[in-house]
Write an enzyme that holds these catalytic residues in place. Structure first.
Site, PDB file in Angstrom:
ATOM      1  N   ASP A   1     -19.590  31.761 -24.674  1.00  0.00           N
ATOM      2  CA  ASP A   1     -20.024  31.751 -23.273  1.00  0.00           C
ATOM      3  C   ASP A   1     -18.794  31.929 -22.402  1.00  0.00           C
ATOM      4  O   ASP A   1     -17.683  31.608 -22.819  1.00  0.00           O
ATOM      5  CB  ASP A   1     -20.708  30.432 -22.913  1.00  0.00           C
ATOM      6  CG  ASP A   1     -19.698  29.333 -22.627  1.00  0.00           C
ATOM      7  OD1 ASP A   1     -19.476  29.024 -21.440  1.00  0.00           O
ATOM      8  OD2 ASP A   1     -19.092  28.808 -23.579  1.00  0.00           O
TER       9      ASP A   1
ATOM     10  N   ASP B   1     -23.494  22.212 -21.611  1.00  0.00           N
ATOM     11  CA  ASP B   1     -22.158  21.652 -21.771  1.00  0.00           C
ATOM     12  C   ASP B   1     -22.215  20.210 -21.280  1.00  0.00           C
ATOM     13  O   ASP B   1     -22.937  19.898 -20.334  1.00  0.00           O
ATOM     14  CB  ASP B   1     -21.177  22.489 -20.943  1.00  0.00           C
ATOM     15  CG  ASP B   1     -19.737  22.042 -21.109  1.00  0.00           C
ATOM     16  OD1 ASP B   1     -19.491  21.085 -21.848  1.00  0.00           O
ATOM     17  OD2 ASP B   1     -18.862  22.662 -20.485  1.00  0.00           O
TER      18      ASP B   1
END
Length: 376
Positions: A271, A92
């Site tokens: 996720d 990320d």
């Protein structure tokens, strides 16, 4: 990165596919355990591979930048070598973490100035240096730098934020073209669709993102407090616009029933910290519903945590024993609960894939959602 779309369900938009990266193959739909600082909390890499059977894990740019830092990661040869994980990794960009530092950050055109949550030191994230940091981390899939607007957002703010995210994306793409992967394998950029819960903004953003023709695409800014119905509406809208031949990643989602519902809308990748975070606090997800293992009702229940699971943590330990570990404050309780929850999430998407391949996904989903939501 190569994505092959294998099958689409006949009665929903659920898809089964295969992603091939420099560190191996990922069968979709897939759930990715979160390893924020290079570690899935309370578990070893061997447990994540063998017991959970994860095919890919996440790292986070913001946290890894602060600790251990890019110098250490570079000397190690990247995160794969640093933490001993030899399968794919996604990072990320840190946009969400910066969003959660609302009191300690300032967003401007150049980037985002923020204070470290560790020592208060000041740092600037720009689209360019976030790409450089992710090059150094060495993830197979890297995320564009974006701003994640809070929920609820005023329309004007959400629009301004989305437009900034699009401008930052173009700078991310340009920076990647100027640089090379640090460790000899490809790194694939996923842009992020934003727009809060406004349908016109989500439509604009998804159209803009699709036009960049990146190898995969992500949907951000959901599961940040909005009602589930709004999440599903926005996700369905965006999936109808994003190209079918590329993987779609819904960031930070969510509960087992959220995952099952969003697979039906066309999402391939998920996720969430929920299975590990909730597991460490005694909440277990099972095929029959949700368990709070700390409740006294489990004190003399010697049945397995989930007798339907092939995972050793789920099938070899009793509810009574796991409750005892939590009541006694034993670390093993958090480890076993985390293994169980993550293994369940991976079993769930594996079964979803099986149902898609056999053409029964819609019926299976409708049966499973109320079952998964039950409080036991």
């Amino acid at each position: 990165m190569i994505f092959e779309l294998t099958t689409t369900d006949s009665e929903s938009k659920a898809r089964a596919g295969v992603i091939t990266t420099g560190h191996g193959v990922i069968e979709t739909p897939i759930f990715m355990p979160v390893g924020t600082v290079g570690s899935v909390k309370a578990l070893t890499q061997e447990q994540v591979k063998q017991d959970v059977q994860a095919q890919i894990i996440l790292g986070n740019t913001y946290h890894l930048y602060l600790r251990p830092g890019t110098e250490i990661l570079s000397k190690a040869g990247g995160l794969h070598k640093f933490n001993g994980w030899d399968r794919p990794i996604l990072t990320d960009s840190g946009g969400y973490q910066v969003f959660s530092l609302a009191a300690n950050r300032k967003i401007k055109e150049e980037g985002c100035l923020f204070q470290s949550h560790i020592d208060g030191s000041r740092h600037l994230f720009t689209p360019e240096n976030v790409m450089d940091i992710q090059r150094t981390i060495g993830a197979d899939i890297i995320m564009a730098f974006d701003e994640c607007p809070p929920y609820p957002s005023e329309y004007r703010y959400a629009k301004k934020s989305m437009e900034l995210t699009h401008r930052w994306l173009d700078r991310c793409i340009a920076r990647l073209k100027e640089t090379q992967p640090a460790y000899g394998y490809e790194q694939t950029l996923f842009p992020i669709v934003q727009g809060s819960t406004f349908k016109d903004l989500r439509t604009i953003s998804a159209t803009e993102i699709a036009a960049r023709e990146c190898a995969g695409n992500a949907i951000g800014g959901l599961s940040v407090g909005e009602p589930e119905a709004d999440m599903y509406e926005m996700c369905g809208l965006v999936c109808d616009i994003l190209p079918k031949e590329k993987p779609r990643y819904l960031m930070g989602v969510g509960t087992p029933w959220n995952i099952v519902e969003n697979i039906a809308l066309g999402v391939d990748m998920f996720d969430c910290v929920m299975p590990t975070r909730n597991g460490r606090n005694g909440m277990l997800f099972t095929w029959n519903g949700v368990i709070n293992i700390k409740n006294k009702k489990w004190a003399d229940d010697f049945s397995p945590i989930d007798e339907n699971s092939p995972c050793f943590a789920s099938s070899q330990y009793s509810k009574a024993y796991l409750r005892h570990l939590f009541v006694a404050g034993e670390i093993l309780g958090m480890t076993l609960a985390s293994i169980h929850n993550l293994a369940f999430y991976l079993e769930l998407v594996k079964e979803a894939r099986k149902q898609i391949l056999t053409g029964n996904y819609a019926q299976w989903k409708n049966r499973m959602v109320p079952q998964l939501k039950q409080r036991l």
